[in-house]
Design a protein around this motif. Sequence first.
Motif, PDB file in Angstrom:
ATOM      1  N   HIS A  81      -8.695   5.454   0.582  1.00  0.00           N
ATOM      2  CA  HIS A  81      -8.539   4.007   0.476  1.00  0.00           C
ATOM      3  C   HIS A  81      -7.731   3.541   1.673  1.00  0.00           C
ATOM      4  CE1 HIS A  81      -4.320   4.219  -0.761  1.00  0.00           C
ATOM      5  NE2 HIS A  81      -4.684   5.309  -1.423  1.00  0.00           N
ATOM      6  N   ASN A  82      -7.824   2.276   1.969  1.00  0.00           N
ATOM      7  CA  ASN A  82      -7.096   1.748   3.115  1.00  0.00           C
ATOM      8  C   ASN A  82      -6.337   0.471   2.787  1.00  0.00           C
ATOM      9  OD1 ASN A  82      -9.210  -0.010   2.910  1.00  0.00           O
ATOM     10  ND2 ASN A  82      -9.863   0.125   5.021  1.00  0.00           N
ATOM     11  N   ARG A  83      -6.113   0.209   1.513  1.00  0.00           N
ATOM     12  CA  ARG A  83      -5.370  -0.979   1.100  1.00  0.00           C
ATOM     13  C   ARG A  83      -4.456  -0.629  -0.073  1.00  0.00           C
ATOM     14  NH1 ARG A  83      -8.123  -2.323   4.776  1.00  0.00           N
ATOM     15  NH2 ARG A  83      -9.131  -4.261   5.255  1.00  0.00           N
ATOM     16  N   TRP A  84      -3.344  -1.345  -0.175  1.00  0.00           N
ATOM     17  CA  TRP A  84      -2.456  -1.245  -1.333  1.00  0.00           C
ATOM     18  C   TRP A  84      -2.467  -2.597  -2.020  1.00  0.00           C
ATOM     19  CZ3 TRP A  84      -1.094   3.458  -2.507  1.00  0.00           C
ATOM     20  CH2 TRP A  84      -0.930   4.407  -1.519  1.00  0.00           C
ATOM     21  N   HIS A  85      -2.627  -2.617  -3.316  1.00  0.00           N
ATOM     22  CA  HIS A  85      -2.614  -3.874  -4.051  1.00  0.00           C
ATOM     23  C   HIS A  85      -1.159  -4.283  -4.282  1.00  0.00           C
ATOM     24  CE1 HIS A  85      -3.283  -6.918  -7.073  1.00  0.00           C
ATOM     25  NE2 HIS A  85      -4.575  -6.862  -6.765  1.00  0.00           N
ATOM     26  N   PRO A  86      -0.789  -5.515  -3.909  1.00  0.00           N
ATOM     27  CA  PRO A  86       0.621  -5.931  -3.994  1.00  0.00           C
ATOM     28  C   PRO A  86       1.161  -6.000  -5.419  1.00  0.00           C
ATOM     29  CG  PRO A  86      -0.778  -7.796  -3.434  1.00  0.00           C
ATOM     30  CD  PRO A  86      -1.652  -6.572  -3.386  1.00  0.00           C
ATOM     31  N   ASP A  87       0.306  -6.082  -6.428  1.00  0.00           N
ATOM     32  CA  ASP A  87       0.781  -6.174  -7.812  1.00  0.00           C
ATOM     33  C   ASP A  87       1.045  -4.800  -8.439  1.00  0.00           C
ATOM     34  OD1 ASP A  87       0.638  -8.919  -7.699  1.00  0.00           O
ATOM     35  OD2 ASP A  87      -1.376  -9.006  -8.575  1.00  0.00           O
ATOM     36  N   ILE A  88       0.653  -3.723  -7.761  1.00  0.00           N
ATOM     37  CA  ILE A  88       0.895  -2.382  -8.284  1.00  0.00           C
ATOM     38  C   ILE A  88       2.154  -1.826  -7.601  1.00  0.00           C
ATOM     39  CG2 ILE A  88      -0.017  -0.045  -8.511  1.00  0.00           C
ATOM     40  CD1 ILE A  88      -2.830  -1.277  -8.359  1.00  0.00           C
ATOM     41  N   ALA A 135       5.005   0.559  -6.109  1.00  0.00           N
ATOM     42  CA  ALA A 135       4.990   1.884  -5.473  1.00  0.00           C
ATOM     43  C   ALA A 135       5.664   2.896  -6.389  1.00  0.00           C
ATOM     44  CB  ALA A 135       5.703   1.817  -4.139  1.00  0.00           C
ATOM     45  N   GLN A 136       5.158   4.130  -6.397  1.00  0.00           N
ATOM     46  CA  GLN A 136       5.752   5.198  -7.199  1.00  0.00           C
ATOM     47  C   GLN A 136       6.863   5.913  -6.425  1.00  0.00           C
ATOM     48  OE1 GLN A 136       4.904   5.817 -10.531  1.00  0.00           O
ATOM     49  NE2 GLN A 136       4.027   3.813 -10.131  1.00  0.00           N
ATOM     50  N   GLN A 181       8.940   6.007  -2.275  1.00  0.00           N
ATOM     51  CA  GLN A 181       9.155   5.421  -0.959  1.00  0.00           C
ATOM     52  C   GLN A 181       9.644   6.512  -0.035  1.00  0.00           C
ATOM     53  OE1 GLN A 181      11.816   2.108  -1.319  1.00  0.00           O
ATOM     54  NE2 GLN A 181      10.182   0.728  -1.948  1.00  0.00           N
TER      55      GLN A 181
END
Length: 35
Positions: free
Chosen positions: A22-29, A31-32, A34
């Motif tokens: 994948h090449n995108r992160w959804h802003p509403d999910i 991060a597990q 950092q």
Amino acid sequence: MPQVVFPLDNTKKFTDQKIVGHNRWHPDIPAQVQV
């Protein structure tokens, strides 16, 4: 030397790779982790 987990062939499009990532992160999910 680190182990290659997701090989990438720069001669192919992203959707034509052996393993499609994948090449995108959804802003509403959230991060597990950092770094």
